[in-house]
Design an enzyme around this catalytic site. Structure first.
Site, PDB file in Angstrom:
ATOM      1  CG  ASP A   1      -6.919  -3.638  -3.688  1.00  0.00           C
ATOM      2  OD1 ASP A   1      -7.629  -4.961  -4.362  1.00  0.00           O
ATOM      3  OD2 ASP A   1      -8.014  -3.292  -2.428  1.00  0.00           O
TER       4      ASP A   1
ATOM      5  CG  ASP B   1      -2.328  -0.684   0.781  1.00  0.00           C
ATOM      6  OD1 ASP B   1      -2.525  -0.650   0.030  1.00  0.00           O
ATOM      7  OD2 ASP B   1      -2.116  -1.623   1.998  1.00  0.00           O
TER       8      ASP B   1
END
Ligand code: GLY
Length: 382
Positions: A157, A99
């Site tokens: 993602d 992330d």
């Protein structure tokens, strides 16, 4: 320092109103919260859920402040954006997650893009080192998570982190980042997509051989379902891969995902999807909308519309989403909604987490989409 942005002018009433509400909410939030501990969503008791710098959402609030500044030219938003960006300085030490793209590029990346202040570069440089270190040439992908039962999990993602690597490859003269990003995107085309162009959420790889061990979901309805935000991440990711490489495979993938989303029979009339496309009874209480997915789709489609000859269909669809999100159903009233801008998103339905709540990333991609839309429509004065 770059020239101060000029506020948008001559925009339609819905856009002017959204920008005004956004500015009020962002300034109030920046006064209410502290750098390093950023607003994430709303708890079930109505209080604000805050998250420290290690949380994956941490870059979205500073990034939203930067977009607010670009849309309005307001000094206070620039000052708040800088304050909340610098509150994340410790991001340079994180290595445990994919992330880092969301966390660093949305905050420091926007800060540097807008100000060209070199003081933001060290975090961006180290973050790219740390993110790229999670790539394995055996699997051909960047590892997403270090937790759980999986051996080498990669989630759709993760496509969102590649734009950062393409940028860092140029900025820091590291061509290997381009290879890593493109290899990840190509491996993901091979392993993450179904025949109907929807994607699995999680693919687990054998780190020793690169073989696929398992395909399934973490946040979706079932292993075979199409989690709405996952489809949005894929669309956005491949659009940005094409923008950075001009590789036709990436454009083809982005357009296939766009077609899946735009033609889906379960999409409600206002084009804000239910949290998973395979929730069939869209009127049931198990079918809350996910404004965050809609915002990501809108921002991606605006970008995609600029990259193809027949881009109007993408821009029109994005405009419909933005008008829906800018209506009373989704747009907060100033002072309400814990100072978030949008209502009605879903974090992880089956974990009973963040259901029908504001989310920091819904606001971020909504503002990004408004800014991209205002640029395309020439509502910025030169
Ligand atoms: N990247 C985590 C999520 O979309 O919920």
């Amino acid at each position: 320092m770059q020239a101060q942005p000029k506020p948008i002018t001559g925009a339609p009433q819905w856009l002017e109103k959204s920008v005004k509400v956004a500015s009020q909410q962002l300034k109030a939030a920046a006064d209410a919260y502290q750098p390093g501990f950023n607003p994430r969503s709303t708890n079930t008791d109505g209080s604000t859920r805050l998250a420290d710098y290690k949380d994956w959402i941490t870059g979205f609030f500073p990034g939203s402040l930067w977009y607010g500044y670009e849309l309005t030219g307001e000094d206070k938003l620039a000052k708040d954006a800088k304050r909340f960006t610098l509150g994340l300085d410790s991001l340079r030490y994180l290595t445990h997650t994919h992330d880092l793209g969301f966390m660093i590029y949305c905050s420091y990346g926007n800060a540097y893009r807008i100000t060209k202040d070199k003081g933001y570069l060290p975090v961006l440089e180290q973050g790219a080192v740390n993110l790229s270190a999670r790539f394995s040439p055996v699997t051909g992908v960047i590892r997403s998570w270090d937790f759980g039962e999986w051996k080498y999990p990669v989630i759709i993602d993760n496509m969102m982190n590649l734009e950062y690597l393409y940028w860092a490859a140029q900025q820091f003269r590291q061509p290997k980042y381009t290879n890593i990003a493109s290899t990840h995107a190509l491996t993901t085309i091979k392993n993450h997509f179904r025949a109907d162009n929807s994607s699995y959420h999680v693919v687990d790889y054998d780190p020793k051989t690169g073989a696929v061990l398992q395909k399934g979901t973490h946040q979706g309805l079932t292993n075979e379902s199409a989690w709405a935000r996952g489809q949005a991440w894929g669309l956005y990711g491949y659009t940005m891969c094409y923008q950075n490489t001009k590789n036709q495979k990436f454009l083809a993938q982005a357009e296939k995902i766009a077609a899946y989303i735009m033609n889906h029979p379960n999409t409600p009339a206002d084009k804000v999807p239910v949290w998973d496309y395979d929730v069939h009874n869209v009127k049931s209480e198990r079918a809350p909308r996910d404004a965050s997915a809609a915002a990501v789709i809108a921002s991606a489609l605006i970008e995609l519309s600029t990259q193809v000859k027949d881009g109007k269909k993408y821009l029109d669809y994005a405009e419909d989403i933005l008008k829906s999100l800018s209506g009373d159903q989704y747009l907060a009233k100033p002072g309400e909604n814990n100072f978030f801008i949008l209502k009605h998103s879903v974090g992880a339905f089956l974990f009973n987490s963040e259901i029908d709540t504001p989310l920091a990333y819904a606001d971020y991609y909504y503002l990004e989409a408004l800014k991209r839309y205002a640029e395309i429509k020439h509502y910025y004065k030169k």
